[in-house]
Design an enzyme around this catalytic site. Structure first.
Site, short mmCIF file in Angstrom:
data_model
loop_
_atom_site.label_atom_id
_atom_site.label_comp_id
_atom_site.label_asym_id
_atom_site.label_seq_id
_atom_site.Cartn_x
_atom_site.Cartn_y
_atom_site.Cartn_z
N ASP A 98 0.68 -0.80 -0.29
CA ASP A 98 0.00 -0.71 0.23
C ASP A 98 0.52 1.20 0.24
OD1 ASP A 98 -2.63 1.72 0.35
OD2 ASP A 98 -3.12 0.15 1.64
N ASP A 206 -2.93 4.89 -2.01
CA ASP A 206 -4.32 5.50 -1.52
C ASP A 206 -4.04 6.74 -1.73
OD1 ASP A 206 -5.13 5.63 1.24
OD2 ASP A 206 -3.99 7.48 1.17
N GLU A 265 -6.40 4.62 -5.53
CA GLU A 265 -7.65 5.47 -5.37
C GLU A 265 -8.04 6.02 -5.06
OE1 GLU A 265 -9.68 4.99 -0.89
OE2 GLU A 265 -7.48 5.77 -0.72
N HIS A 341 -11.25 -2.08 3.65
CA HIS A 341 -11.27 -1.62 5.32
C HIS A 341 -11.74 0.13 4.90
CE1 HIS A 341 -8.35 0.44 2.59
NE2 HIS A 341 -8.21 1.69 3.49
N ASP A 342 -12.61 0.62 4.62
CA ASP A 342 -13.17 1.64 4.42
C ASP A 342 -14.83 1.93 4.33
OD1 ASP A 342 -10.50 3.09 4.87
OD2 ASP A 342 -10.54 4.01 3.26
#
Length: 585
Positions: A98, A206, A265, A341-342
């Site tokens: 990540d 991210d 993302e 996870h969000d």
């Protein structure tokens, strides 16, 4: 459509703090991840994506990084990562890291230097601005942008020592890097090379579309209403003016020499041409991005994430059909996912997570995802049908996420004298909190659900339903139907067996517009035509099959282990949350 290894791969996302604890501190760790590689391999996973495990003060669960080249001690060591890569390689699997480089932690050495004085060489590595002054001469933020993880707060943080503000879009503990500075970009490239050289196969990037800001830093429109001091400034930093330039630089200076997989993302972007520019085969900067239309389906348009609106099956049909067709017609590539996870658990969000229908709802979503074009992402516990934790959990005690904490504090402040509105805000929290996806992985019915040893207190409370919903029970399930995990395993195997259809094939939504059923046909060069019929409702439904569709046989469904016994023409009877897969003539 060109074939590539990363297009056919199935990616499994691990949230490391919640996956498996092996040292008794209540936090998941890298050795715990390594211990479960056979579980992933058996499921049908090719790539393991681990959310940030770098050194971090954990203000935002590892998305505030204080050292990009060191693993946080709560997760293990750099040597543990080396061993993880080695064990993955033995199983024919890969590791995706990540990459969080829109911002760092306030404790990163770069920022400690930057904030030490205005004359420090690293001052320009971050975004510093002089304050505005109110009528009393008190320092005020340079503009009215709101914080992303707490819109009641400013996106700027005041530094009293140097009498300037630094931009911190997410939280004050996460100062934004200044990508206008070439030294910053070179440092990011160095970090990327470091982990790729150690054996990582690529990156999930991210909020990578926030790295370029409008250098005017103008005020945002008052979209949250005249009574609010701060407002989302996304217009001025989402897909900013130099974003493509920066991403092309990463592509040519770093990614190309490794043949790395990349997924961006990129929240807040909706424009088709802008997305295709990013992911177009050959010329795009990234392999794919996460398109958030499905996970934003219950957000109020134009508002922040922590809002709630009703959605329909037709909304889902429109979103899925649009992006399936766009990527096929414009030579881009999709990511396929409904959970991460969000976001809250998908079975609770899109279907019915009651004891009666949880398995059917979870397997319905699995059937949809395993039959769509794109690289497939499975989030830990999704393959078990893990669901949101109960509404009875205490927001001030059991919720851990900074977004949820800020949201509930704001709600208590604003609506203390309005019980009805406070209850509505509580409902949003219960439905949308990111915490739902972050409860410890449910491995078995033993203490702490097998996440940690008996007597250990996990960093976050284990969901109350772990005795019934856990991996061990589903692996051993021998009932008439398949467990959620068994269904995922079969679906992933079928997807790989017929990759010409489900990974690379054509897509066409079919049948009448319905408030209950979403159906589509996938067509491959070798395996022919397949029909997917999904009943996204808790009702018995008779679906009228289009006259031009001829079913040779129903091959799979989520109500039986074997082939469903259904009508091959005219009207097809569907149970609540039932999905079926048929081979066409």
């Amino acid at each position: 459509m060109a074939e590539s290894w990363w297009k056919e791969a199935v990616v499994y996302q691990v949230y490391p703090s919640s996956f498996k604890d092996t040292n008794g501190d209540g936090w998941g760790d890298i050795k715990g991840i390594t211990s479960k590689l056979d579980y992933m391999k058996d499921l049908g996973i090719d790539i393991l994506w681990v959310s940030p495990m770098y050194k971090s003060p954990q203000a935002d669960m590892g998305y505030d990084i204080s050292d990009y080249k060191s693993i946080d001690p709560i997760y293990g060591t750099n040597e543990d990562v080396d061993n993880l890569v080695s064990e993955l390689k033995k199983r024919g699997m890969k590791l995706m890291m990540d990459l969080v480089v829109n911002h760092t932690s306030e404790e990163h050495a770069w920022f400690l230097e930057s904030r030490s004085s205005k004359s420090n060489p690293k001052r320009s590595w971050y975004i510093w601005k002089d304050p505005k002054r109110d009528e009393d001469g008190k320092a005020q933020p340079p503009n009215n942008w709101s914080q992303i993880l707490g819109e009641a707060n400013s996106a700027w943080t005041y530094d009293e020592k140097t009498d300037q503000y630094y931009l911190s879009l997410f939280t004050p503990e996460q100062p934004d890097l200044n990508w206008e500075n070439p030294d910053v970009r070179a440092a990011v490239h160095d970090v990327m090379n470091f982990w790729l050289d150690k054996g990582a196969c690529g990156y999930r990037m991210d909020v990578i579309n926030l790295i370029s800001k409008d250098q005017r830093f103008p005020d945002a429109e008052p979209s949250l209403g005249p009574d609010r001091k701060y407002h989302p400034g996304s217009k001025y930093f989402v897909n900013g003016p130099r974003m493509h330039e920066y991403l092309q630089e990463i592509k040519h200076k770093v990614l190309e020499k490794y043949g790395a997989i990349t997924v961006g993302e990129m929240p807040g972007v909706r424009d088709v041409e802008e997305i295709i520019r990013t992911v177009k085969s050959g010329t795009g900067e990234l392999n794919m991005i996460f398109i958030f239309d499905i996970v934003d389906i219950d957000n109020v348009p134009g508002k922040v994430r922590m809002t709630l609106q009703e959605w329909s099956v037709n909304d889902l049909r429109r979103i899925v059909s649009r992006w399936q067709r766009v990527m096929i017609e414009k030579d881009g590539w999709n990511s396929v996912f409904v959970e991460n996870h969000d976001n809250p658990r998908s079975v609770s969000r899109y279907t019915d997570d009651s004891d009666k229908y949880r398995t059917y709802g979870a397997t319905l979503l699995a059937l949809m995802q395993t039959t769509l074009n794109g690289t497939l992402y499975v989030y830990q516990g999704e393959e078990l049908g893990m669901r949101n934790f109960p509404k009875s959990w205490d927001p001030l005690k059991d919720y851990k996420d900074i977004e949820a904490i800020n949201f509930w504090k704001k709600s208590l402040d604003l609506y203390a004298d309005d019980p009805e509105e406070l209850a509505r805000q509580r409902k949003i929290l219960e439905r949308k909190a990111r915490d739902h996806a972050r409860t410890p992985m449910q491995w078995n019915a033993g203490p702490n659900a097998g996440f940690a040893d008996e007597g250990v207190k996990p960093w976050m409370r284990v969901n109350d339903d772990y005795r019934e919903v856990n991996a061990e029970k589903q692996l051993l399930d021998d009932s008439e139907g398949l467990s959620v995990r068994q269904f995922w395993q079969r679906g992933l195997a079928n997807r790989k067996m017929h990759k010409d259809v489900f990974t690379y094939g054509d897509f066409e939504d079919v049948g009448p517009r319905s408030e209950e059923v979403f159906a589509y046909v996938r067509t491959g060069k070798e395996s022919g035509k397949w029909l997917v019929v999904l009943n996204f409702s808790g009702k018995e439904v008779d679906w009228e099959m289009p006259k031009d569709i001829e079913v040779q046989g129903w091959m799979a469904g989520n109500y039986t282990k074997g082939k469903p016994e259904k009508s091959l023409r005219d009207s097809v009877a569907l149970h609540p949350w039932e999905g079926i897969l048929g081979k066409l003539i």
